[in-house]
Scaffold this motif. Sequence first.
Motif, PDB file in Angstrom:
ATOM      1  N   UNK A  23      32.461  20.943 114.624  1.00  0.00           N
ATOM      2  CA  UNK A  23      31.241  20.163 114.837  1.00  0.00           C
ATOM      3  C   UNK A  23      31.036  19.876 116.318  1.00  0.00           C
ATOM      4  N   UNK A  24      32.128  19.534 117.011  1.00  0.00           N
ATOM      5  CA  UNK A  24      32.026  19.240 118.439  1.00  0.00           C
ATOM      6  C   UNK A  24      31.620  20.480 119.227  1.00  0.00           C
ATOM      7  N   UNK A  25      32.188  21.643 118.865  1.00  0.00           N
ATOM      8  CA  UNK A  25      31.848  22.884 119.558  1.00  0.00           C
ATOM      9  C   UNK A  25      30.386  23.243 119.319  1.00  0.00           C
ATOM     10  N   UNK A  26      29.927  23.047 118.084  1.00  0.00           N
ATOM     11  CA  UNK A  26      28.535  23.342 117.768  1.00  0.00           C
ATOM     12  C   UNK A  26      27.595  22.433 118.547  1.00  0.00           C
ATOM     13  N   UNK A  27      27.932  21.132 118.596  1.00  0.00           N
ATOM     14  CA  UNK A  27      27.101  20.182 119.340  1.00  0.00           C
ATOM     15  C   UNK A  27      27.080  20.519 120.822  1.00  0.00           C
ATOM     16  N   UNK A  28      28.248  20.908 121.380  1.00  0.00           N
ATOM     17  CA  UNK A  28      28.307  21.255 122.800  1.00  0.00           C
ATOM     18  C   UNK A  28      27.495  22.504 123.092  1.00  0.00           C
ATOM     19  N   UNK A  29      27.560  23.478 122.198  1.00  0.00           N
ATOM     20  CA  UNK A  29      26.799  24.717 122.392  1.00  0.00           C
ATOM     21  C   UNK A  29      25.307  24.449 122.357  1.00  0.00           C
ATOM     22  N   UNK A  30      24.878  23.588 121.451  1.00  0.00           N
ATOM     23  CA  UNK A  30      23.460  23.246 121.365  1.00  0.00           C
ATOM     24  C   UNK A  30      23.018  22.480 122.594  1.00  0.00           C
ATOM     25  N   UNK A  31      23.899  21.580 123.080  1.00  0.00           N
ATOM     26  CA  UNK A  31      23.548  20.778 124.249  1.00  0.00           C
ATOM     27  C   UNK A  31      23.383  21.639 125.493  1.00  0.00           C
ATOM     28  N   UNK A  32      24.110  22.765 125.581  1.00  0.00           N
ATOM     29  CA  UNK A  32      24.020  23.644 126.751  1.00  0.00           C
ATOM     30  C   UNK A  32      22.635  24.247 126.892  1.00  0.00           C
TER      31      UNK A  32
END
Length: 368
Positions: A23-32
Motif C-alpha cells: 500500500x505504501x509503495x502504491x501510494x508513493x508511486x501515485x504521489x510521484x
Amino acid sequence: MPDPQPISNRQRKIMERQAERNREMTAAKRAETRTPFREAELQFLSRHPPPDYSKALDFRQPPDLLLADPKIKQVPLRKQMGQLSELFGVQPPSTTVHKNEYAYLHEDHPGLIYIPNAFTPSAQRTLIKACLKNYSQHPNKSNLDTHYLVPDSGIWRLHENVFTGVQSLEDPTVYVQRKAAGDANAGGYGSDDDDDNADDNDDDHSKGKVNLEKDKSASSAQPRKKSKPTQRSVRTLVPITDGTPAVPDHIPKVDPEPSAQVPILPPAQLVRRMRWITLGYQYHWPSKTYHFDQNAPFPKELSVLSKAVVEAVNGVGPFPYPSEDFVAEAGVINYYQLKDRLMGHVDRSELNKDAPLVSFSLALASHM
C-alpha cells in the motif's frame, strides 16, 4: 476440495506487513505522478479523514463574511447584465445594489471575476431546458455519439415521448442502438477523457464533462455497421508550445472507436449518461484541441449571454477586453449528476489567450 491449511500468527503478521508495504509503495508511486495542484485538490476529496474546508472559498456566503477576507474585493459591474440580455432575468431589488450589479475579485487569482446570482430561477430553467433539449441535437456532438446511433433530434425528445406517454417502452424505436456490433476492446470517450488531471487510482472519478462538417449521424432505424477490432483508446499527451497545445500535422486527430459493450438503455437512463455537448468548433478530447474543420452553428442566445458578461466586466479586472471584439465560437456544456464532480484542470486550448473565458453554472434545487 480439501480445506485450506490454517496459517500461523507469524505468517499472518508477515502477510499484513507485506500488504502494508504494498500500500505504501502504491501510494508513493501515485504521489510521484501528481502535481502540487492535484495533491491539494485531493485533500478536499478525502473521505478518511474528512476534508478541512476552512481554507476553501465559498462565494455563497453573505457579502460581509466574504469581505472579511482582506484578499477579496467587491467591485461594481460596468453594466447590469439584465439590461444586456433578458435571459439573465429581472433580479429582485436589494437594500444596496441589485444582485448582479457587482462581482468579486481575489488578490491571489488575477483575472478571476465571480458574479453571484446572475440568473433568476426562471432564467435558469429556461437555459437548462435548452441545454437538455435544444443544444443536445445534431450537429452538436456528445459523448454518446461515440458509441450510439443518436438520432438528429437527440435523446431528450425520446425521453420526453416516453415520459408523456406518446411512446411506450414496449416500442423498440425508443431504444437507441449501438454503432459497433462486435468490438469488445474498443475504447471511447469515457469518464476522464476530458480531465486534465485524471488519476485512475483515485476514488470518486468525475463521470464526465459540459467546453463540422455537418454530422448527420444515422438514425436508430438504419443498419449497424461492423467496426474493425482495435486496441483500447489511450488518452493522448499533447506537447505544449508557447502555452498552446498542438498536434503535429502528420498525426491525425483520431476519435475513439465505438464499443459493442455499452448497454441498450431506456431513454430516461441514457439521458443520465450524457456528460457533455460541444458547441461551435467541435472539441477533440484526446488531444485537448479543436477540430477547426468541424464547426456547428453556435447558439445565438449563448453568444449574446457571453458577450453581455464580457461587456459587464470590461475594466473591472486587471485584464480589460473590449466586448465589441468578443465573439463566442466554441463551448462545452457539462451535465452533472448529484455525485459527479469536475476535476481541476486548465483551459488552454483557445488560440486567443487574451479573450475572456466565460463559464455559467446552472442548477435547480430539488424539493422533497
